[in-house]
Structures are given as C-alpha cells and as structure tokens.
Write an enzyme that holds these catalytic residues in place. Structure first.
Site, PDB file in Angstrom:
ATOM      1  N   LYS A 116       0.820  -1.208   0.000  1.00 21.94           N
ATOM      2  CA  LYS A 116       0.000   0.000   0.000  1.00 21.94           C
ATOM      3  C   LYS A 116       0.860   1.268   0.000  1.00 21.94           C
ATOM      4  O   LYS A 116       0.518   2.247  -0.667  1.00 21.94           O
ATOM      5  CB  LYS A 116      -0.933   0.008   1.218  1.00 21.94           C
ATOM      6  CG  LYS A 116      -2.010  -1.084   1.184  1.00 21.94           C
ATOM      7  CD  LYS A 116      -2.938  -0.974   2.394  1.00 21.94           C
ATOM      8  CE  LYS A 116      -3.678  -2.251   2.725  1.00 21.94           C
ATOM      9  NZ  LYS A 116      -4.793  -2.571   1.848  1.00 21.94           N
ATOM     10  N   GLY A 164      -7.632  -7.853   3.041  1.00 20.69           N
ATOM     11  CA  GLY A 164      -8.753  -8.554   3.667  1.00 20.69           C
ATOM     12  C   GLY A 164      -9.202  -7.907   4.961  1.00 20.69           C
ATOM     13  O   GLY A 164      -9.718  -8.575   5.847  1.00 20.69           O
ATOM     14  N   GLY A 165      -8.998  -6.588   5.081  1.00 19.01           N
ATOM     15  CA  GLY A 165      -9.466  -5.875   6.265  1.00 19.01           C
ATOM     16  C   GLY A 165      -8.573  -6.039   7.489  1.00 19.01           C
ATOM     17  O   GLY A 165      -8.882  -5.532   8.563  1.00 19.01           O
ATOM     18  N   HIS A 235     -14.249  -3.791   8.240  1.00 16.71           N
ATOM     19  CA  HIS A 235     -13.538  -3.359   7.023  1.00 16.71           C
ATOM     20  C   HIS A 235     -13.632  -4.375   5.906  1.00 16.71           C
ATOM     21  O   HIS A 235     -12.803  -4.387   4.999  1.00 16.71           O
ATOM     22  CB  HIS A 235     -12.066  -3.038   7.311  1.00 16.71           C
ATOM     23  CG  HIS A 235     -11.886  -1.938   8.315  1.00 16.71           C
ATOM     24  ND1 HIS A 235     -12.358  -0.672   8.109  1.00 16.71           N
ATOM     25  CD2 HIS A 235     -11.313  -1.929   9.540  1.00 16.71           C
ATOM     26  CE1 HIS A 235     -12.069   0.076   9.162  1.00 16.71           C
ATOM     27  NE2 HIS A 235     -11.446  -0.675  10.049  1.00 16.71           N
ATOM     28  N   GLU A 275      -9.514   1.123  -5.778  1.00 19.12           N
ATOM     29  CA  GLU A 275     -10.408   1.441  -4.663  1.00 19.12           C
ATOM     30  C   GLU A 275     -10.163   2.872  -4.189  1.00 19.12           C
ATOM     31  O   GLU A 275      -9.020   3.278  -3.972  1.00 19.12           O
ATOM     32  CB  GLU A 275     -10.169   0.470  -3.500  1.00 19.12           C
ATOM     33  CG  GLU A 275     -10.500  -0.966  -3.852  1.00 19.12           C
ATOM     34  CD  GLU A 275     -10.470  -1.908  -2.642  1.00 19.12           C
ATOM     35  OE1 GLU A 275     -11.244  -2.879  -2.643  1.00 19.12           O
ATOM     36  OE2 GLU A 275      -9.695  -1.672  -1.700  1.00 19.12           O
ATOM     37  N   ARG A 300      -6.611  -8.025  -9.645  1.00 21.64           N
ATOM     38  CA  ARG A 300      -7.278  -9.306  -9.910  1.00 21.64           C
ATOM     39  C   ARG A 300      -8.747  -9.036 -10.171  1.00 21.64           C
ATOM     40  O   ARG A 300      -9.196  -7.900 -10.091  1.00 21.64           O
ATOM     41  CB  ARG A 300      -7.152 -10.204  -8.673  1.00 21.64           C
ATOM     42  CG  ARG A 300      -7.679  -9.472  -7.425  1.00 21.64           C
ATOM     43  CD  ARG A 300      -7.753 -10.347  -6.214  1.00 21.64           C
ATOM     44  NE  ARG A 300      -7.789  -9.607  -4.986  1.00 21.64           N
ATOM     45  CZ  ARG A 300      -8.878  -9.129  -4.401  1.00 21.64           C
ATOM     46  NH1 ARG A 300     -10.049  -9.281  -4.977  1.00 21.64           N
ATOM     47  NH2 ARG A 300      -8.821  -8.473  -3.271  1.00 21.64           N
TER      48      ARG A 300
HETATM   49  P1  ADP Z   1     -12.605  -8.014  -2.395  1.00 19.28           P
HETATM   50  O1  ADP Z   1     -13.580  -8.650  -1.477  1.00 19.28           O
HETATM   51  O2  ADP Z   1     -12.773  -6.558  -2.509  1.00 19.28           O
HETATM   52  O3  ADP Z   1     -12.460  -8.708  -3.713  1.00 19.28           O
HETATM   53  P2  ADP Z   1     -10.811  -8.810  -0.332  1.00 19.28           P
HETATM   54  O4  ADP Z   1      -9.589  -8.088   0.108  1.00 19.28           O
HETATM   55  O5  ADP Z   1     -11.941  -8.885   0.622  1.00 19.28           O
HETATM   56  O6  ADP Z   1     -11.218  -8.144  -1.699  1.00 19.28           O
HETATM   57  O7  ADP Z   1     -10.385 -10.284  -0.746  1.00 19.28           O
HETATM   58  C1  ADP Z   1     -11.144 -11.118  -1.573  1.00 19.28           C
HETATM   59  C2  ADP Z   1     -10.893 -12.543  -1.194  1.00 19.28           C
HETATM   60  O8  ADP Z   1      -9.531 -12.815  -1.308  1.00 19.28           O
HETATM   61  C3  ADP Z   1     -11.271 -12.835   0.243  1.00 19.28           C
HETATM   62  O9  ADP Z   1     -12.589 -13.260   0.376  1.00 19.28           O
HETATM   63  C4  ADP Z   1     -10.289 -13.922   0.586  1.00 19.28           C
HETATM   64  O10 ADP Z   1     -10.779 -15.182   0.181  1.00 19.28           O
HETATM   65  C5  ADP Z   1      -9.126 -13.622  -0.247  1.00 19.28           C
HETATM   66  N1  ADP Z   1      -8.062 -12.947   0.488  1.00 19.28           N
HETATM   67  C6  ADP Z   1      -7.880 -11.631   0.665  1.00 19.28           C
HETATM   68  N2  ADP Z   1      -6.784 -11.371   1.363  1.00 19.28           N
HETATM   69  C7  ADP Z   1      -6.238 -12.565   1.658  1.00 19.28           C
HETATM   70  C8  ADP Z   1      -5.079 -12.971   2.356  1.00 19.28           C
HETATM   71  N3  ADP Z   1      -4.263 -12.107   2.922  1.00 19.28           N
HETATM   72  N4  ADP Z   1      -4.830 -14.289   2.454  1.00 19.28           N
HETATM   73  C9  ADP Z   1      -5.658 -15.188   1.886  1.00 19.28           C
HETATM   74  N5  ADP Z   1      -6.763 -14.862   1.210  1.00 19.28           N
HETATM   75  C10 ADP Z   1      -7.050 -13.569   1.086  1.00 19.28           C
HETATM   76  P1  ADP Z   2      -7.795  -4.008   2.442  1.00 22.88           P
HETATM   77  O1  ADP Z   2      -6.525  -4.302   1.748  1.00 22.88           O
HETATM   78  O2  ADP Z   2      -7.939  -4.754   3.698  1.00 22.88           O
HETATM   79  O3  ADP Z   2      -8.964  -4.087   1.507  1.00 22.88           O
HETATM   80  P2  ADP Z   2      -8.116  -1.100   2.261  1.00 22.88           P
HETATM   81  O4  ADP Z   2      -6.991  -0.148   2.307  1.00 22.88           O
HETATM   82  O5  ADP Z   2      -8.725  -1.367   0.926  1.00 22.88           O
HETATM   83  O6  ADP Z   2      -7.634  -2.480   2.903  1.00 22.88           O
HETATM   84  O7  ADP Z   2      -9.241  -0.623   3.285  1.00 22.88           O
HETATM   85  C1  ADP Z   2     -10.305  -1.446   3.645  1.00 22.88           C
HETATM   86  C2  ADP Z   2     -11.434  -0.617   4.235  1.00 22.88           C
HETATM   87  O8  ADP Z   2     -10.988   0.159   5.370  1.00 22.88           O
HETATM   88  C3  ADP Z   2     -12.029   0.409   3.311  1.00 22.88           C
HETATM   89  O9  ADP Z   2     -13.004  -0.147   2.449  1.00 22.88           O
HETATM   90  C4  ADP Z   2     -12.615   1.421   4.285  1.00 22.88           C
HETATM   91  O10 ADP Z   2     -13.823   0.956   4.813  1.00 22.88           O
HETATM   92  C5  ADP Z   2     -11.615   1.432   5.416  1.00 22.88           C
HETATM   93  N1  ADP Z   2     -10.603   2.493   5.258  1.00 22.88           N
HETATM   94  C6  ADP Z   2      -9.457   2.379   4.594  1.00 22.88           C
HETATM   95  N2  ADP Z   2      -8.759   3.544   4.607  1.00 22.88           N
HETATM   96  C7  ADP Z   2      -9.506   4.421   5.320  1.00 22.88           C
HETATM   97  C8  ADP Z   2      -9.340   5.796   5.730  1.00 22.88           C
HETATM   98  N3  ADP Z   2      -8.261   6.498   5.422  1.00 22.88           N
HETATM   99  N4  ADP Z   2     -10.323   6.351   6.473  1.00 22.88           N
HETATM  100  C9  ADP Z   2     -11.426   5.660   6.827  1.00 22.88           C
HETATM  101  N5  ADP Z   2     -11.626   4.365   6.487  1.00 22.88           N
HETATM  102  C10 ADP Z   2     -10.687   3.749   5.746  1.00 22.88           C
HETATM  103 MG    MG Z   3      -9.291  -3.034  -0.123  1.00 23.43          MG
END
Ligand code: ADP
Ligand code: ADP
Ligand code: MG
Length: 677
Positions: A116, A164-165, A235, A275, A300
């Site tokens: 990131k 993944g939050g 998240h 995003e 992806r």
């Molecule tokens: P989005 O839901 O926006 O496509 P996510 O970050 O929630 O993106 O990830 C999508 C899927 O990828 C998750 O439901 C999980 O199965 C998988 N995933 C995400 N991060 C990881 C991780 N660090 N390790 C393993 N699986 C992951």
């Molecule tokens: P991940 O890789 O887990 O998806 P993200 O950076 O995409 O991480 O952030 C996941 C979620 O966290 C976002 O969808 C949002 O809800 C929250 N978030 C991320 N950055 C911020 C921010 N600067 N302020 C408030 N909420 C945030």
């Molecule tokens: Mg994200």
C-alpha cells in the site's frame, strides 16, 4: 484463444470461471485439496488434479504443484481467481517461466501495487489524489508519531502489506498512537510477514467506491464504472452495488479517469480495481461535494465483479480470457453503458449475532432462488454458488459460500428483488448471515442510500438479534409440521393395518374435544403449547393466547398456516429436533423437546456420542472412568442460542472425553466415548 485453462482456485469463483470457459468451449482443469475431493468446483471442470492437503499452504498456495498440474494436463493458461495466488508476483513470474499464460496483470504491476505504501508513492507521481498521510520508508516510531500529529487525529495506521481488512488501527488521539502502532506492527508481522505501516487521515463517514478498470496488451484502457462497497463489517464488504447511489456523471468521469491513470502508471493488463475512499463533507444528500482519494489497487478479479456485469451486460471473465490471449479490449469507452441497478449480497457461513464468528458444518438444506449456476435468471436474480446441498463447510477456507446478485431497472426494484431472493434462501445446518443481510437490505438507512462504512455499527440495534417470526408462528409451524408428518406416517402404517395412529396420541378427549400439549424450546426458553380440536376445528394456546389455528399444504412443500388473523406460508426444514422455519418475513428455529429426550438413542450407536448440530461444548457432566446410567446427562452443548443436553443412551462407563468446554464442534463430531456393557 486458449483451448484449455487451469483454474487455480476453489469455491464459487472457480465455478464462475469454469462457466465462462465452458460457454467459450475452453476446456478446464480444476485443482483440489483433500477437503475438496468432492467439491462443486471439481465437478464443474472437465478434469481435475489433486494437489495436496486441506490447508491452503499444502494445496492452493503450492504453486510449483499447480504449474506441474497445468503442464501435465496441457493447459495453456492459469486463472488464479481471487485470494490465494492471484496477487502473488512470484507465481505470475513462475507461470511465464514455465511457458504458461497467467490470466492477470504482469508480475511488475502486481509488485508495484502489492504494497500500500509503495503504490501510494507511485500514485502520487501519477497525479492520482491520495488521502493525506505518510507512506515513506522510514519507520522510526517517533517519526510516525510526528507524522500522525501533523496529519491530525483521528488517523488510521495500515499495514502496507495488509489485505482482507486486516492490519488496520484507528487512533483517536496522540496518547494512543504508540500502543496502536505496536499492536498494528505485531499483527502485520504475524499475518503478512512484513511490519511496514503507513499512516493516513481517518476519513469520517466515508464511502468505499471503486472503479473497475481493464487494460489490454496494446496499451488500451477503459473503466467499467463504479461499485459502491460501503456496507462493511470489520472493514470487509458485505453488500456491493452498482452504480453508486448519488454518483454524478461528472464525478464518475473524474474517478474513472483517475483509475485509468493509476492502471496506466503500472502498465496494467487485464481486470483490476482501483479502490477509492470517498469523503462526503456535505452528507449523503450532497454528492457534488464528494472528494475521492486512492486507497489501493486490487490486481485481480474482485468478488463483487458480478454487479458490474449486471449493469454493463458484459462477462468480465470472458474479457480476462480474451485480453490474456492477446486480443484487444472488446469495447471502447464510448461503447460502454450503464443499464439499471445491481446489488450483490455475500452469503457467508458465520454468525452475525456472535461477532460474525465463522461457522462450519454440513449443509442439510441448501435452497437458493433460481439456478445454482452462473446464469442470468429471467427475474433479474443470479446465484454464484460454490457449494451444493450435503456439502460440508470446513474450517480451512473462506466463509463465503455463495453470492446473490440482483438487477433491476431502478435501485428500489433491485432492493425488492434482493429481499425476495434472500427470503427464498433456505440454508440449514450451520449459521449464516442470510437473515442479517435481510435486515440490512430492509433497513431505512440502506433503502435511503445513506451509505458509509459505519452503516452496520450505526444501525446495529435493528440488525442484530432480530427475530421477525416470533414464538406463536414458530410454534404453530412446528405443531402443524409434526401433525402432518404423523398423519403421513400414520397413513402408511394404517395401510398395512396394524396401528391406528390417532390412538397413539396422548392428551385426552371428552365430548368431542381433544387436547394435546407440545413441549418446545424457543430462543433459549421452554414453552408448552396446547392444541385443542373440536369438530375438526383447532385452536392453539401459545404464549398466553388462544388463537384459531388451521393449516394446509401449499405448493412447493410449503404449509399455509392460519393463526388468529395471521395467514402465512412457511417452509419447514426439520433437522433432528430442530425445526427451521422460513417465512416471507424472516426465519427462525424452534426445538421439539419431546423428541430430544430420545436423541441419545439414535445418536449413540456403538457407544459413540455425537453432536446433534454444529455448536459449542458448554460443559461435561462426567469425566473419563465415570459409571453412568441410561438417561443421565453427559454433556451440554450450545447451538443456535440454546443449550442441549446429551444424555447416555444406555448404562456404561465413560471411556474418553474428546473435547473440552468451549470447543466449537461441527455436526456429527464425536463428543465422548462410552463403553456400554
Ligand atoms: P474483495 O472482497 O474486494 O475482492 P478482499 O480483500 O476482501 O477483496 O479479498 C477477496 C478474497 O480474497 C477474500 O474473500 C479472501 O478469500 C481472499 N483474500 C484476501 N486477502 C487474503 C489474504 N491475505 N490471504 C488469503 N486470502 C485472502
Ligand atoms: P484491504 O486491503 O484490507 O482491503 P483497504 O486499504 O482497501 O484495505 O481498506 C479497507 C477498508 O478500510 C475500506 O473499504 C474502508 O472501509 C476502510 N478504510 C481504509 N482507509 C480508510 C481511511 N483512510 N479512512 C477511513 N476508512 C478507511
Ligand atoms: Mg481493499
């Protein structure tokens, strides 16, 4: 175009990719772990290769094995789905080295967007707006604290390698920063093996709006509009929709252009998602004041891609395959249009009322609206499912089992379809978020599109611990269902002429009035309901009221219930002593207590005592070596918010306890062993 591809994934996304491949007459190779030997995705592909043990690191993450499998089966390309190896640049490189096409972006783009902090430095150079923050390489805690003070609280600390939050900490004030930093770094090193963090402004009441982009090998780019994924828990996305409510054409064009710039900056190829976090200083009603900032790029296909497919009428997996095969993008920007509104709900095996604790177990009933294949059903409802009735949800993988995607001319129409689709989703055997999703869907805030990432916590009172069915109706459903089953059984026995089923009833009759009582358990409390029958007419006494009661069989295995002035169609799935009651308003569970007393008889063959349903072991009333008598309580389990006692089926001696109090057990798990004489 390819003639054969390998799908390096499982579950709904593997089935999803296989469906498009089949449509394009491309053969598919599945890979599977021990736990997935009989999984749906294996059946969905033309051939399958076993790649190892159940844990992801022993199978779906073993890329050498997967590449070997592709070569052995003559696949020309590998689709990684999402999760697992989809954002692993080493895997993308290894594919190329093995002469296989990785259906995704170049390894260099995965690497550039993988962290990131680094990706934000790149985006800054490309002129893409960023959340005010610090994303430098210097990780000195004192420097990070100074940066946080400069940005102004609240701030968000994020693991640069996170996903993944996970690996995020919000900090409200300077005094809390050092502790939050330490804890974030601990989680980051444990989860991602990298403790680098970035610090950014914590946007208040933000929306998550992302742009679907596509690039080809000729350097063309388009954006396929936006998705609003603001409804989140921890998240993580729960509901996603397209287009974003309140989006203006002008803002869409600016966000689309920024997303294309982001993709171009890393020479992106294929499907990607940029995003953005969107600040709404003017509140929900003021989209023209919305400010967007780059958050991250997911290199992806995204879980929520079907909403984009629904509004554009396109198949994004087909686009991925065409681009990976070297074809140009099928359409240009000015040929793309938005039609109507689409919403996706993620159906997960989890218990929302218990902090979204993931659930495991067997899908005794798995009734979904429409088809369980990738198909646009005529009524605007699509189901992408990775499991079938009878399958087991194991603890090894993601808790998401299916997605419901609805499409309508307007958001209101899509919303109504989603509610109807959720009402027809009848899952029995483990906890799911289906009812929770209905509560979110029907909440005022969601209906009015008052969207931000705090919607779920803000509306918590209306979303959690809801029961829209209630004791009277649930009890009526169980009584009607029991009597119906008895009658059916009785009729069969009657035909052979050896038993009058109605003579078996307890209760009493006098002057043509018969009464019969039923012991039930509902929401953790014991209840007795009384059925009174006179000249063929029934009343049910439940919860202090006596109400006229009637039932009749309805279409599709439903029962038409009349209780007082209510008339409701219910579907009932009996899973042992637990009746799962589904109505148009909601679903609930109720337990027939009479039958429970006999549960030990059927569940304890050969001295095995098994869990009647997935749940938690509360306590054992005995220890190894204890002598027990038939009917004695041995253990207490908690499932579906109720406690269940497991009783000894016969006299004997406890040989071994196989779990400890507090353990989660899946249905059918052996709890203890009994040596019977
Ligand atoms: P989005 O839901 O926006 O496509 P996510 O970050 O929630 O993106 O990830 C999508 C899927 O990828 C998750 O439901 C999980 O199965 C998988 N995933 C995400 N991060 C990881 C991780 N660090 N390790 C393993 N699986 C992951
Ligand atoms: P991940 O890789 O887990 O998806 P993200 O950076 O995409 O991480 O952030 C996941 C979620 O966290 C976002 O969808 C949002 O809800 C929250 N978030 C991320 N950055 C911020 C921010 N600067 N302020 C408030 N909420 C945030
Ligand atoms: Mg994200």
């Amino acid at each position: 175009m390819f003639t054969k591809i390998l799908i390096a994934n499982r579950g709904e996304i593997a089935c999803r990719v296989a469906a498009t491949a089949a449509r394009l007459a491309i053969k598919t190779v599945a890979v599977y772990s021990d736990a997935d030997a009989h999984a749906k995705h294996v059946a969905a592909c033309n051939e399958a290769v076993h790649i190892g043990g159940s844990a992801p690191k022993d199978s779906y993450l073993r890329w050498e094995r997967i590449i070997e499998a592709a070569k052995a089966t003559g696949a020309q390309a590998i689709h990684p789905g999402y999760g697992f190896l989809s954002e692993n640049e080493d895997f993308a490189k290894a594919c190329a080295a093995a002469g296989l096409v990785f259906i995704g972006p170049p390894a260099s783009a995965i690497l550039a967007m993988g962290l990131k902090a680094e990706s934000k430095q790149l985006m800054e150079k490309a002129g893409v707006p960023l959340v005010p923050g610090y994303h430098g390489a210097d990780q000195d805690p004192a420097l990070l604290q100074r940066e946080a003070d400069r940005i102004g609280y609240p701030v968000l600390i994020k693991a640069s390698a996170g996903g993944g939050g996970k690996g995020m900490r919000a900090v409200d004030k300077a005094e809390d920063f050092a502790a939050a930093l330490a804890s974030c770094k601990r989680e980051a090193i444990n989860s991602f093996g990298d403790d680098a963090v970035l610090v950014e402004k914590y946007v208040q009441r933000p929306r998550h709006i992302e742009i679907q982009v596509f690039g080809d090998t000729q350097g063309n780019y388009v954006y396929l509009f936006e998705r609003d994924c603001s409804v989140q828990r921890r998240h993580q996305k729960v509901l996603e929709e397209a287009p974003a409510p309140g989006m203006t054409p002008e803002l869409r064009a600016r966000m689309g252009a920024a997303a294309v710039e982001a993709a171009r900056a890393v020479n992106y190829v294929g499907a990607g998602t940029v995003e953005f976090i969107v600040e709404q200083p003017g509140g929900y009603a003021r989209p023209e004041q919305m400010k967007f900032y780059f958050m991250e790029m997911n290199t992806r296909l995204q879980v929520e891609h079907p909403v984009t497919e629904a509004i554009t009428g396109l198949d994004l997996v087909e686009w991925q395959l065409r681009v990976a095969a070297g074809e140009p993008l099928p359409l240009q920007q000015d040929q793309l249009q938005i039609h109507g509104h689409a919403i996706e709900a993620r159906i997960c095996a989890e218990n929302p009322d218990n902090n979204f604790l993931p659930a495991t177990g067997t899908l005794h009933a798995y009734g979904l609206p429409g088809h369980v294949t990738f198909e646009r059903a005529p009524q605007g409802t699509r189901v992408d499912s990775g499991v079938r009735q009878g399958d087991t949800i194991s603890p090894f993988y993601d808790s998401m089992v299916a997605k419901l995607i609805v499409h309508g001319a307007t958001r209101a129409e899509a919303l109504a379809r989603l509610d109807a689709a959720l009402a027809q989703t009848h899952i029995v055997g483990l906890a799911t978020n289906v009812q929770f999703l209905r509560h979110v869907t029907t909440s005022d805030a969601f209906a009015k599109a008052e969207l931000d990432t705090a919607l779920i916590p803000r509306e918590a009172a209306a979303l959690f611990h809801q029961d829209k069915v209630g004791l009277p109706l649930a009890a009526a459903a169980l009584v009607a269902h029991s009597l119906q089953a008895e009658q059916a059984q009785g009729a069969a026995v009657d035909a052979s002429g050896w038993r009058d089923p109605w003579a078996q009833r307890d209760g009493w009759r006098s002057h043509g009035v018969s009464t019969r009582s039923f012991a039930l358990e509902y929401a953790g409390a014991a209840h007795t309901v009384v059925l009174t029958t006179q000249r063929g007419a029934h009343t049910l006494t439940v919860g202090g009221d006596t109400l006229p009661f009637a039932w009749a069989e309805a279409a599709g295995g439903a029962l038409d219930l009349q209780l007082g002035c209510q008339r409701v169609q219910v579907h009932i799935h009996r899973n042992g002593d637990v009746a799962h009651v589904f109505t148009a308003q909601g679903a609930t569970q109720i337990v027939a207590v009479d039958a429970l007393a006999h549960a030990g008889d059927t569940q304890a063959e050969g001295g095995r005592l098994t869990a009647p349903m997935p749940g938690k072991v509360v306590s054992f009333a005995v220890k190894a070596g204890d002598a027990v008598r038939k009917g004695q309580a041995l253990a207490v389990m908690e499932a579906m918010k109720m406690e269940h006692t497991i009783a000894a089926p016969a006299d004997g001696t406890v040989a071994e306890l196989l779990f400890a109090p507090g353990d989660q057990v899946s249905e059918g798990a052996e709890l203890l062993r009994l040596a019977t004489a």
